[in-house]
Design a protein around this motif. Structure first.
Motif, PDB file in Angstrom:
ATOM      1  N   LEU A  54     -12.200   1.159  -5.482  1.00 45.18           N
ATOM      2  CA  LEU A  54     -10.972   1.156  -6.685  1.00 45.18           C
ATOM      3  C   LEU A  54     -10.997   0.151  -7.646  1.00 45.18           C
ATOM      4  CD1 LEU A  54      -8.287   2.571  -7.708  1.00 45.18           C
ATOM      5  CD2 LEU A  54      -7.231   1.088  -5.889  1.00 45.18           C
ATOM      6  N   ASP A  55     -11.083  -1.048  -7.128  1.00 43.34           N
ATOM      7  CA  ASP A  55     -10.987  -2.495  -7.813  1.00 43.34           C
ATOM      8  C   ASP A  55     -12.264  -2.551  -8.645  1.00 43.34           C
ATOM      9  OD1 ASP A  55      -9.714  -5.003  -8.243  1.00 43.34           O
ATOM     10  OD2 ASP A  55     -11.437  -5.917  -7.083  1.00 43.34           O
ATOM     11  N   ASP A  85      -1.141  -6.484  -4.923  1.00 43.33           N
ATOM     12  CA  ASP A  85      -1.151  -4.933  -4.938  1.00 43.33           C
ATOM     13  C   ASP A  85      -2.503  -4.496  -4.247  1.00 43.33           C
ATOM     14  OD1 ASP A  85       0.875  -5.249  -6.879  1.00 43.33           O
ATOM     15  OD2 ASP A  85      -0.292  -4.841  -8.541  1.00 43.33           O
ATOM     16  N   LEU A  86      -3.758  -5.063  -4.432  1.00 45.38           N
ATOM     17  CA  LEU A  86      -4.794  -4.252  -3.705  1.00 45.38           C
ATOM     18  C   LEU A  86      -4.477  -4.549  -2.093  1.00 45.38           C
ATOM     19  CD1 LEU A  86      -7.616  -6.118  -5.599  1.00 45.38           C
ATOM     20  CD2 LEU A  86      -7.136  -3.808  -5.473  1.00 45.38           C
ATOM     21  N   ASP A  94     -12.838   1.359   0.420  1.00 47.16           N
ATOM     22  CA  ASP A  94     -12.162   2.388  -0.495  1.00 47.16           C
ATOM     23  C   ASP A  94     -11.531   1.515  -1.702  1.00 47.16           C
ATOM     24  OD1 ASP A  94     -12.787   4.639   0.677  1.00 47.16           O
ATOM     25  OD2 ASP A  94     -10.722   5.034   1.389  1.00 47.16           O
ATOM     26  N   ILE A  95     -11.207   0.126  -1.259  1.00 46.29           N
ATOM     27  CA  ILE A  95     -10.210  -0.693  -2.183  1.00 46.29           C
ATOM     28  C   ILE A  95     -11.236  -1.243  -3.007  1.00 46.29           C
ATOM     29  CG2 ILE A  95      -9.029  -2.806  -2.157  1.00 46.29           C
ATOM     30  CD1 ILE A  95      -7.338  -0.339  -1.753  1.00 46.29           C
ATOM     31  N   ASP A 151      -1.465  -4.567  -0.816  1.00 44.73           N
ATOM     32  CA  ASP A 151      -0.468  -3.375  -0.388  1.00 44.73           C
ATOM     33  C   ASP A 151      -1.215  -2.092  -0.315  1.00 44.73           C
ATOM     34  OD1 ASP A 151       1.589  -5.277  -0.425  1.00 44.73           O
ATOM     35  OD2 ASP A 151       2.325  -4.904  -2.320  1.00 44.73           O
ATOM     36  N   GLU A 152      -2.053  -1.912  -1.329  1.00 49.71           N
ATOM     37  CA  GLU A 152      -2.789  -0.415  -1.259  1.00 49.71           C
ATOM     38  C   GLU A 152      -3.768  -0.279  -0.134  1.00 49.71           C
ATOM     39  OE1 GLU A 152      -3.934   3.135  -2.259  1.00 49.71           O
ATOM     40  OE2 GLU A 152      -2.149   2.285  -2.887  1.00 49.71           O
ATOM     41  N   GLN A 153      -4.268  -1.692   0.199  1.00 44.91           N
ATOM     42  CA  GLN A 153      -5.229  -1.212   1.495  1.00 44.91           C
ATOM     43  C   GLN A 153      -4.545  -1.117   2.853  1.00 44.91           C
ATOM     44  OE1 GLN A 153      -8.055  -4.539   1.809  1.00 44.91           O
ATOM     45  NE2 GLN A 153      -8.334  -4.257   3.771  1.00 44.91           N
ATOM     46  N   ARG A 173      -1.680   0.384   2.861  1.00 44.26           N
ATOM     47  CA  ARG A 173      -1.134   1.851   2.789  1.00 44.26           C
ATOM     48  C   ARG A 173      -2.405   2.725   3.256  1.00 44.26           C
ATOM     49  NH1 ARG A 173      -1.481   6.167   0.176  1.00 44.26           N
ATOM     50  NH2 ARG A 173      -2.847   5.477  -1.308  1.00 44.26           N
ATOM     51  N   LEU A 174      -3.491   2.518   2.803  1.00 38.39           N
ATOM     52  CA  LEU A 174      -4.601   3.343   3.281  1.00 38.39           C
ATOM     53  C   LEU A 174      -4.766   3.375   4.866  1.00 38.39           C
ATOM     54  CD1 LEU A 174      -7.325   2.677   0.439  1.00 38.39           C
ATOM     55  CD2 LEU A 174      -6.091   4.804   0.933  1.00 38.39           C
ATOM     56  N   LEU A 206      -6.172  -4.844 -10.997  1.00 38.94           N
ATOM     57  CA  LEU A 206      -4.825  -5.094 -10.289  1.00 38.94           C
ATOM     58  C   LEU A 206      -5.140  -6.287  -9.355  1.00 38.94           C
ATOM     59  CD1 LEU A 206      -5.009  -1.393  -8.200  1.00 38.94           C
ATOM     60  CD2 LEU A 206      -3.526  -2.288 -10.246  1.00 38.94           C
TER      61      LEU A 206
END
Length: 153
Positions: free
Chosen positions: A115-116, A130-131, A111-112, A133-135, A137-138, A126
């Motif tokens: 998105l990236d 940030d990537l 998914d990341i 952190d988002e990973q 979170r997912l 990003l």
């Protein structure tokens, strides 16, 4: 089954798997059925009689066990005829929670990556942190939700 029930079910299943994971079973080259039959000194004719099948059927079943071409029912019947208990199980290669976590990480990575890629195309890349952190979170979101969502491609 809700999430709490699934977690509880996994924990109970893990407790049952502890003993099985410790087993180091090396399957006899000619199969369990033949190995046990021969260790008991039982002929194919004698086993066939106890199973209620023709004598020519026993070697066929023994060969099919080795190649994976027999049924659980047949193996259970053979085991019972030799006063054995037939055991059938799936043994996860690692704890179930780890399998789920690995799958969540894999899905989040994909998914990341998408998105990236999209953000880069739009010149809005990003930062690496940030990537990450988002990973995370997912991953946390996948693990908190229903495990079914983990297995959709």
């Amino acid at each position: 089954m809700n999430t709490k029930q699934q977690i509880l079910a996994r924990k109970h299943l893990e407790k049952r798997l502890v003993g099985v994971r410790k087993l180091e079973l090396a399957v006899p080259p000619r199969g369990w059925m033949r190995a046990i039959r021969e260790a008991l000194g039982m002929s194919t004719r004698q086993l066939a009689e106890r199973m209620g099948v023709s004598p020519s059927r026993v070697p066929t079943i023994e060969k099919a066990e080795v190649t994976g071409g027999t049924t659980i029912k047949t193996l259970r019947e053979a085991a019972e005829a030799m006063n054995c208990t037939f055991v059938y199980t799936f043994v996860p290669v690692k704890p179930l929670d780890e399998i789920l976590e690995d799958r969540a990480k894999e899905k989040a990575r994909k998914d990341i990556a998408r998105l990236d890629h999209t953000m880069k195309l739009e010149n809005q890349a990003l930062r690496r942190t940030d990537l990450q952190d988002e990973q995370q979170r997912l991953i946390n979101g996948y693990l908190a939700g229903s495990p079914r969502q983990l297995w959709d491609n």
